[in-house]
Design a protein around this motif. Sequence first.
Motif, PDB file in Angstrom:
ATOM      1  N   SER A   1     -62.260  13.585 -74.480  1.00 39.39           N
ATOM      2  CA  SER A   1     -61.501  13.648 -75.705  1.00 39.39           C
ATOM      3  C   SER A   1     -60.748  14.978 -75.810  1.00 39.39           C
ATOM      4  O   SER A   1     -59.588  15.003 -76.169  1.00 39.39           O
ATOM      5  CB  SER A   1     -62.442  13.454 -76.882  1.00 39.39           C
ATOM      6  N   ARG A   2     -61.431  16.067 -75.493  1.00 41.45           N
ATOM      7  CA  ARG A   2     -60.759  17.368 -75.552  1.00 41.45           C
ATOM      8  C   ARG A   2     -59.692  17.486 -74.472  1.00 41.45           C
ATOM      9  O   ARG A   2     -58.660  18.109 -74.690  1.00 41.45           O
ATOM     10  CB  ARG A   2     -61.773  18.500 -75.407  1.00 41.45           C
ATOM     11  N   ALA A   3     -59.951  16.881 -73.326  1.00 37.73           N
ATOM     12  CA  ALA A   3     -58.967  16.936 -72.243  1.00 37.73           C
ATOM     13  C   ALA A   3     -57.684  16.210 -72.638  1.00 37.73           C
ATOM     14  O   ALA A   3     -56.578  16.683 -72.358  1.00 37.73           O
ATOM     15  CB  ALA A   3     -59.550  16.328 -70.973  1.00 37.73           C
ATOM     16  N   VAL A   4     -57.826  15.080 -73.292  1.00 36.76           N
ATOM     17  CA  VAL A   4     -56.656  14.324 -73.739  1.00 36.76           C
ATOM     18  C   VAL A   4     -55.884  15.129 -74.777  1.00 36.76           C
ATOM     19  O   VAL A   4     -54.652  15.195 -74.739  1.00 36.76           O
ATOM     20  CB  VAL A   4     -57.076  12.947 -74.302  1.00 36.76           C
ATOM     21  N   GLU A   5     -56.591  15.753 -75.684  1.00 36.73           N
ATOM     22  CA  GLU A   5     -55.936  16.580 -76.698  1.00 36.73           C
ATOM     23  C   GLU A   5     -55.195  17.745 -76.045  1.00 36.73           C
ATOM     24  O   GLU A   5     -54.081  18.079 -76.433  1.00 36.73           O
ATOM     25  CB  GLU A   5     -56.968  17.107 -77.700  1.00 36.73           C
ATOM     26  N   GLN A   6     -55.797  18.344 -75.037  1.00 29.09           N
ATOM     27  CA  GLN A   6     -55.145  19.450 -74.330  1.00 29.09           C
ATOM     28  C   GLN A   6     -53.877  18.967 -73.628  1.00 29.09           C
ATOM     29  O   GLN A   6     -52.843  19.631 -73.675  1.00 29.09           O
ATOM     30  CB  GLN A   6     -56.109  20.070 -73.314  1.00 29.09           C
TER      31      GLN A   6
ATOM     32  N   GLN B   1     -41.824  19.288 -74.314  1.00 30.57           N
ATOM     33  CA  GLN B   1     -40.867  18.398 -74.977  1.00 30.57           C
ATOM     34  C   GLN B   1     -40.701  17.093 -74.205  1.00 30.57           C
ATOM     35  O   GLN B   1     -39.598  16.587 -74.014  1.00 30.57           O
ATOM     36  CB  GLN B   1     -39.523  19.088 -75.176  1.00 30.57           C
ATOM     37  N   MET B   2     -41.818  16.551 -73.760  1.00 33.59           N
ATOM     38  CA  MET B   2     -41.802  15.292 -73.018  1.00 33.59           C
ATOM     39  C   MET B   2     -41.676  14.120 -73.982  1.00 33.59           C
ATOM     40  O   MET B   2     -42.175  14.173 -75.098  1.00 33.59           O
ATOM     41  CB  MET B   2     -43.087  15.154 -72.200  1.00 33.59           C
ATOM     42  N   ALA B   3     -41.004  13.094 -73.531  1.00 35.40           N
ATOM     43  CA  ALA B   3     -40.866  11.871 -74.317  1.00 35.40           C
ATOM     44  C   ALA B   3     -41.597  10.746 -73.586  1.00 35.40           C
ATOM     45  O   ALA B   3     -41.538  10.664 -72.359  1.00 35.40           O
ATOM     46  CB  ALA B   3     -39.392  11.516 -74.487  1.00 35.40           C
ATOM     47  N   PRO B   4     -42.271   9.886 -74.318  1.00 33.35           N
ATOM     48  CA  PRO B   4     -43.024   8.817 -73.655  1.00 33.35           C
ATOM     49  C   PRO B   4     -42.120   7.690 -73.157  1.00 33.35           C
ATOM     50  O   PRO B   4     -41.138   7.341 -73.803  1.00 33.35           O
ATOM     51  CB  PRO B   4     -43.944   8.300 -74.762  1.00 33.35           C
ATOM     52  N   VAL B   5     -42.443   7.174 -72.004  1.00 33.39           N
ATOM     53  CA  VAL B   5     -41.782   5.969 -71.498  1.00 33.39           C
ATOM     54  C   VAL B   5     -42.873   4.993 -71.089  1.00 33.39           C
ATOM     55  O   VAL B   5     -43.898   5.384 -70.547  1.00 33.39           O
ATOM     56  CB  VAL B   5     -40.839   6.244 -70.303  1.00 33.39           C
ATOM     57  N   LYS B   6     -42.659   3.729 -71.392  1.00 32.17           N
ATOM     58  CA  LYS B   6     -43.697   2.752 -71.075  1.00 32.17           C
ATOM     59  C   LYS B   6     -43.483   2.105 -69.715  1.00 32.17           C
ATOM     60  O   LYS B   6     -44.388   1.514 -69.160  1.00 32.17           O
ATOM     61  CB  LYS B   6     -43.796   1.690 -72.163  1.00 32.17           C
ATOM     62  N   SER B   7     -42.293   2.231 -69.174  1.00 34.17           N
ATOM     63  CA  SER B   7     -42.000   1.616 -67.880  1.00 34.17           C
ATOM     64  C   SER B   7     -42.401   2.549 -66.740  1.00 34.17           C
ATOM     65  O   SER B   7     -42.393   3.766 -66.889  1.00 34.17           O
ATOM     66  CB  SER B   7     -40.509   1.315 -67.769  1.00 34.17           C
TER      67      SER B   7
ATOM     68  N   ARG C   1     -52.069  16.456 -74.510  1.00 22.63           N
ATOM     69  CA  ARG C   1     -51.091  16.158 -75.553  1.00 22.63           C
ATOM     70  C   ARG C   1     -50.345  17.427 -75.955  1.00 22.63           C
ATOM     71  O   ARG C   1     -49.131  17.423 -76.130  1.00 22.63           O
ATOM     72  CB  ARG C   1     -51.775  15.536 -76.772  1.00 22.63           C
ATOM     73  N   LEU C   2     -51.069  18.531 -76.068  1.00 24.94           N
ATOM     74  CA  LEU C   2     -50.433  19.799 -76.426  1.00 24.94           C
ATOM     75  C   LEU C   2     -49.444  20.247 -75.352  1.00 24.94           C
ATOM     76  O   LEU C   2     -48.363  20.752 -75.661  1.00 24.94           O
ATOM     77  CB  LEU C   2     -51.497  20.870 -76.665  1.00 24.94           C
ATOM     78  N   TYR C   3     -49.813  20.073 -74.092  1.00 25.45           N
ATOM     79  CA  TYR C   3     -48.885  20.418 -73.009  1.00 25.45           C
ATOM     80  C   TYR C   3     -47.639  19.540 -73.063  1.00 25.45           C
ATOM     81  O   TYR C   3     -46.523  20.020 -72.868  1.00 25.45           O
ATOM     82  CB  TYR C   3     -49.551  20.260 -71.637  1.00 25.45           C
TER      83      TYR C   3
END
Length: 80
Positions: free
Chosen positions: A1-6, A15-21, A8-10
Amino acid sequence: SRAVEQLRLYAVELQMAPVKSAVHIAWGDFLAVRQGEKKLEDLEHLNQAAAALVNDVAWWAKVLKAARAADAIAEEAKAA
């Protein structure tokens, strides 16, 4: 859980944008192309996935460009 949060902060900081493809190249396809048995153009599933990925990235580029331009205009108005 903390790793995912970390992570996310990176992602936010970069300034990354999510892409589903995504384009997933199976080992068999990779070897066939590498050994000259097939060409990338012959692998329709990869072409479709690549087109979807490019469309996602192009959409984000268009939207983010407009958003950043609006932010720049707002900053200029604020400074004036």
